[in-house]
Design an enzyme around this catalytic site. Structure first.
Site, PDB file in Angstrom:
ATOM      1  N   SER A   1       0.828  -1.212   0.000  1.00  0.00           N
ATOM      2  CA  SER A   1       0.000   0.000   0.000  1.00  0.00           C
ATOM      3  C   SER A   1       0.861   1.262   0.000  1.00  0.00           C
ATOM      4  O   SER A   1       0.330   2.370   0.040  1.00  0.00           O
ATOM      5  CB  SER A   1      -0.939  -0.004   1.211  1.00  0.00           C
ATOM      6  OG  SER A   1      -0.215  -0.194   2.408  1.00  0.00           O
TER       7      SER A   1
ATOM      8  N   HIS B   1     -39.975  22.910 -10.086  1.00  0.00           N
ATOM      9  CA  HIS B   1     -40.093  22.060 -11.288  1.00  0.00           C
ATOM     10  C   HIS B   1     -39.365  22.691 -12.471  1.00  0.00           C
ATOM     11  O   HIS B   1     -39.702  22.411 -13.619  1.00  0.00           O
ATOM     12  CB  HIS B   1     -41.553  21.799 -11.669  1.00  0.00           C
ATOM     13  CG  HIS B   1     -42.417  21.365 -10.532  1.00  0.00           C
ATOM     14  ND1 HIS B   1     -42.702  20.057 -10.246  1.00  0.00           N
ATOM     15  CD2 HIS B   1     -43.043  22.095  -9.561  1.00  0.00           C
ATOM     16  CE1 HIS B   1     -43.475  19.981  -9.180  1.00  0.00           C
ATOM     17  NE2 HIS B   1     -43.684  21.207  -8.727  1.00  0.00           N
TER      18      HIS B   1
ATOM     19  N   SER C   1     -13.603  26.196 -26.225  1.00  0.00           N
ATOM     20  CA  SER C   1     -13.757  25.010 -27.060  1.00  0.00           C
ATOM     21  C   SER C   1     -12.613  24.969 -28.063  1.00  0.00           C
ATOM     22  O   SER C   1     -12.151  26.008 -28.525  1.00  0.00           O
ATOM     23  CB  SER C   1     -15.100  25.073 -27.787  1.00  0.00           C
ATOM     24  OG  SER C   1     -15.049  24.302 -28.976  1.00  0.00           O
TER      25      SER C   1
ATOM     26  N   LYS D   1     -17.200  29.865 -27.979  1.00  0.00           N
ATOM     27  CA  LYS D   1     -17.662  29.196 -26.755  1.00  0.00           C
ATOM     28  C   LYS D   1     -16.912  29.641 -25.512  1.00  0.00           C
ATOM     29  O   LYS D   1     -15.718  29.843 -25.514  1.00  0.00           O
ATOM     30  CB  LYS D   1     -17.524  27.675 -26.895  1.00  0.00           C
ATOM     31  CG  LYS D   1     -18.498  27.043 -27.855  1.00  0.00           C
ATOM     32  CD  LYS D   1     -19.949  27.082 -27.376  1.00  0.00           C
ATOM     33  CE  LYS D   1     -20.191  26.172 -26.215  1.00  0.00           C
ATOM     34  NZ  LYS D   1     -20.407  24.784 -26.571  1.00  0.00           N
TER      35      LYS D   1
ATOM     36  N   GLU E   1     -19.492  22.153 -14.331  1.00  0.00           N
ATOM     37  CA  GLU E   1     -19.808  20.824 -14.858  1.00  0.00           C
ATOM     38  C   GLU E   1     -18.979  19.764 -14.147  1.00  0.00           C
ATOM     39  O   GLU E   1     -19.454  18.662 -13.864  1.00  0.00           O
ATOM     40  CB  GLU E   1     -19.547  20.781 -16.360  1.00  0.00           C
ATOM     41  CG  GLU E   1     -20.473  21.700 -17.139  1.00  0.00           C
ATOM     42  CD  GLU E   1     -19.972  21.902 -18.554  1.00  0.00           C
ATOM     43  OE1 GLU E   1     -20.223  21.035 -19.397  1.00  0.00           O
ATOM     44  OE2 GLU E   1     -19.306  22.926 -18.816  1.00  0.00           O
TER      45      GLU E   1
ATOM     46  N   GLN F   1      -7.410  -2.301   4.151  1.00  0.00           N
ATOM     47  CA  GLN F   1      -6.424  -1.473   3.447  1.00  0.00           C
ATOM     48  C   GLN F   1      -7.102  -0.690   2.314  1.00  0.00           C
ATOM     49  O   GLN F   1      -6.600   0.348   1.887  1.00  0.00           O
ATOM     50  CB  GLN F   1      -5.301  -2.367   2.899  1.00  0.00           C
ATOM     51  CG  GLN F   1      -4.201  -1.623   2.189  1.00  0.00           C
ATOM     52  CD  GLN F   1      -2.968  -2.491   1.989  1.00  0.00           C
ATOM     53  OE1 GLN F   1      -2.226  -2.744   2.921  1.00  0.00           O
ATOM     54  NE2 GLN F   1      -2.755  -2.971   0.771  1.00  0.00           N
TER      55      GLN F   1
HETATM   56  N1  ARG Z   1      -1.135  -1.406   5.068  1.00  0.00           N
HETATM   57  C1  ARG Z   1      -2.027  -1.947   6.013  1.00  0.00           C
HETATM   58  C2  ARG Z   1      -3.384  -1.226   5.930  1.00  0.00           C
HETATM   59  O1  ARG Z   1      -3.408  -0.192   5.357  1.00  0.00           O
HETATM   60  C3  ARG Z   1      -1.495  -1.795   7.389  1.00  0.00           C
HETATM   61  C4  ARG Z   1      -2.036  -2.787   8.349  1.00  0.00           C
HETATM   62  C5  ARG Z   1      -1.514  -4.124   8.029  1.00  0.00           C
HETATM   63  N2  ARG Z   1      -1.869  -5.049   9.030  1.00  0.00           N
HETATM   64  C6  ARG Z   1      -1.713  -6.339   8.841  1.00  0.00           C
HETATM   65  N3  ARG Z   1      -2.087  -7.104   9.781  1.00  0.00           N
HETATM   66  N4  ARG Z   1      -1.174  -6.810   7.758  1.00  0.00           N
HETATM   67  O2  ARG Z   1      -4.403  -1.685   6.407  1.00  0.00           O
END
Ligand code: ARG
Length: 457
Positions: free
Chosen positions: A23, A156, A277, A283, A290, A322
Site C-alpha cells: 500500500s 419544477h 472550445s 464558446k 460541470e 487497506q
Molecule cells: N497497510 C495496512 C493497511 O493499510 C497496514 C495494516 C496491516 N496489518 C496487517 N495485519 N497486515 O491496512
C-alpha cells in the site's frame, strides 16, 4: 528482500503478490501522522520502562530525522517497503540501529494504521472546514453585493414567483452551514485513539492510553480493542459528509450552468473560471461547474466502495481494510481543490440584472393576486380558483395579467377593485414576503446578518 515480518517465511513473496499487497504507493502520504504517532508511542514505552530515556531519545531523534527526509523529499523508498509503517521503521533502523526494533513493542500495524488515518483525517477536517467557511463567505459577500437583483424563482424548473438573486444564493449558504455542523460533530468520533489495542486484544505492557491520547491530541480513547482496529465508521461518516457537500455543490452548479446558458443569461463566469472550445471560437464553457456536478458520481462511488468493503467483514482487522484509504484520499483531494474553485467562481461571477428582470413574467404574480383576494376576505381555495380564471382570461386574450383592465378583473370577481393594480408589481411581490426566511430585501438582509455572525463567530 528484507521485510519486517520475514522470520517465519521460507521464501520471498511472489513479485506480483508483493505489488498486489503493498500500500506504500498510496499510504505514504500518512508519513507525518505515522511518525507523530510513533514519537508519542516511544514516550509511552518509556513511561512503562520498555525504553530507557536514552533509547527513547535515540528513537525520537531518529524519527525526527526520518520526518525531515520525507519533508525535504530525500526519503529513499526501498522495494521491501510494504507500507508507510514498515518504510518508516526500516529507515529508523538504518539510522539508529537495533534499538529501533523496540519501537513496535506491544503495537501492531492494525492499531497503528487506524491511529495514523485518524490523525491524518483530523488535520484534513481542519483544512476542509476552513475551505467550507471561505466558500460560504464568498457566497454571503456576493449575496450582499447583488441584493437589488430580482429573478424568477423556480419549482419544477418552471417560473414560480419573483425572488431576489441573493435569496437563491443564500439558500446554498445554509446547506453548507448544515454541512459545517455535521463536520464538527463527526470530528469527535474521528478523534478517538485506537493505539494500545495492538493486533486485536490490547497490549501487555500496562500502558496509560489516556496519557498517550493526550500527547497525540485525541479527545478520547477507544473502549474495545477488537472494535478499535476494525472501526472505519469514522471514514464512512466522513465520506458521507463529503458526498453530501458534493451533492450540494452539484445542485448549485447545475443551477449556475442553467443561469449561465445563452438562453437564460442571468450570470456570466469570469474568464479565469471558464474554458473554451477547441473548435468553436465563440464558446465560453462553465467547466468548473460541470466538473463539480461530474465529481459527484466519483464521491458517491468512494462512499459506496467503503461501505461495501465493510459489509460482512469478520472481526477484527482484515486486509480488506487497506482498501479504506484510496477512496478517503481521493475524496479529500477532490474537495480540497473543488471548494476553493467554486469559491472563486462565485466571487468573480457577474450577473445581468436587466436580463433577469426581463424574464419576469406576469404569471409570477398569480399567487399575489390570490393573496390579495384573501385580504378581501375570500377563502384561499376560492381565491386560487378565481385567479385561475384570471390567468385563463389573460391566456385567451394573449396578454399578461398586468394588461387586463380593472374592469375585466372586476367582472371575474367583484372582490377585485382599483387597488389590484398595486398587486401587479414584481418588486412589491418580493417585498411583501418579509416573513423570517422569506425573499423580501429586509428578510434576506437578516439572513445575511445571521450568516455573517455565524461565519465570524
Ligand atoms: N497497510 C495496512 C493497511 O493499510 C497496514 C495494516 C496491516 N496489518 C496487517 N495485519 N497486515 O491496512
Amino acid at each position: 528482500m528484507a521485510k519486517l515480518w520475514g522470520g517465519r517465511f521460507g521464501k520471498d513473496p511472489d513479485k506480483l503478490l508483493w505489488a498486489f499487497n503493498a500500500s506504500i504507493g498510496f499510504d505514504q502520504r500518512l508519513f507525518a501522522a505515522d511518525i507523530t504517532g510513533s514519537i508519542a508511542y516511544a514516550k509511552a514505552l518509556e513511561r512503562v520502562e520498555i525504553l530507557t530515556s536514552e533509547e527513547a531519545t535515540m528513537i525520537t531523534d531518529g524519527l525526527a530525522q526520518v520526518l525531515q527526509e520525507f519533508e525535504s523529499g530525500t526519503f529513499a523508498f526501498q522495494p521491501a517497503d510494504e507500507d508507510i509503517h514498515t518504510a518508516v521503521e526500516r529507515r529508523l533502523q538504518e539510522l539508529v540501529g537495533p534499538v529501533a526494533g523496540k519501537l513496535h513493542t506491544g503495537r501492531s500495524r492494525n492499531d497503528q494504521v487506524a491511529t495514523d488515518v485518524r490523525l491524518y483525517l483530523l488535520l484534513k477536517i481542519e483544512v476542509l472546514s476552513v475551505l467550507l467557511r471561505e466558500l460560504q463567505r464568498a457566497m454571503v459577500e456576493k449575496a450582499e453585493a447583488t441584493l437589488d437583483a430580482m429573478m424568477p424563482g423556480y419549482t419544477h424548473l418552471q417560473p414560480a414567483q419573483p425572488i431576489l438573486f441573493s435569496h437563491w444564493l443564500m439558500s446554498f449558504v445554509w446547506m453548507l452551514e448544515r454541512d459545517a455542523g455535521r463536520l464538527s460533530d463527526l470530528k469527535r468520533r474521528v478523534s478517538v485513539m485506537p493505539l494500545g489495542s495492538a493486533a486485536l486484544a490490547g497490549n501487555t505492557f500496562g500502558m496509560d492510553r489516556a496519557a498517550l491520547a493526550a500527547d497525540l491530541g485525541f479527545e478520547s480513547i477507544s473502549r474495545n480493542s477488537l472494535d478499535a482496529v476494525a472501526d472505519r465508521d469514522f471514514i464512512a461518516e466522513f465520506l458521507f459528509w463529503a458526498t453530501l457537500v458534493q451533492i450540494h455543490l452539484s445542485r448549485l452548479s447545475e443551477d449556475m450552468v442553467i443561469y449561465a446558458s445563452g438562453e437564460f443569461g442571468f450570470l456570466e463566469l469570469d474568464d479565469a473560471y471558464s474554458t473554451g472550445s477547441s473548435i468553436m471560437p465563440q464558446k465560453k464553457n462553465p467547466d468548473p461547474l460541470e466538473l463539480a456536478r461530474g465529481k459527484t458520481g466519483r464521491l458517491i462511488g468512494n462512499l459506496v466502495t467503503l461501505l461495501i468493503t465493510l459489509k460482512g467483514l469478520p472481526s477484527a482487522y482484515d486486509k480488506d481494510l487497506q482498501e479504506d484509504k484510496e477512496p478517503l484520499f481521493d475524496t479529500i483531494d477532490t474537495l480540497e481543490i473543488e471548494l476553493p474553485v467554486i469559491a472563486g467562481v462565485i466571487a468573480t461571477l457577474t450577473i445581468d440584472r436587466e436580463r433577469m428582470a426581463a424574464t419576469l413574467q406576469d404569471e409570477l404574480l398569480a399567487t399575489d393576486l390570490a393573496d390579495y383576494l384573501v385580504h378581501q376576505g375570500v377563502p384561499f381555495r376560492e381565491s386560487h380558483h378565481i385567479v385561475g380564471q384570471v390567468v385563463r382570461a389573460a391566456l385567451a386574450r394573449g396578454c399578461g395579467l398586468t394588461q387586463l383592465s380593472v374592469q375585466e378583473y372586476h367582472e371575474i370577481s367583484p372582490h377585485f377593485s382599483e387597488d389590484v393594480v398595486e398587486m401587479l408589481d414584481f418588486r412589491a411581490a418580493v417585498e411583501r414576503r418579509d416573513v423570517a426566511g422569506g425573499t423580501a430585501t429586509s428578510s434576506v438582509k437578516a439572513q445575511i446578518r445571521k450568516a455573517r455572525a455565524i461565519l465570524e463567530g
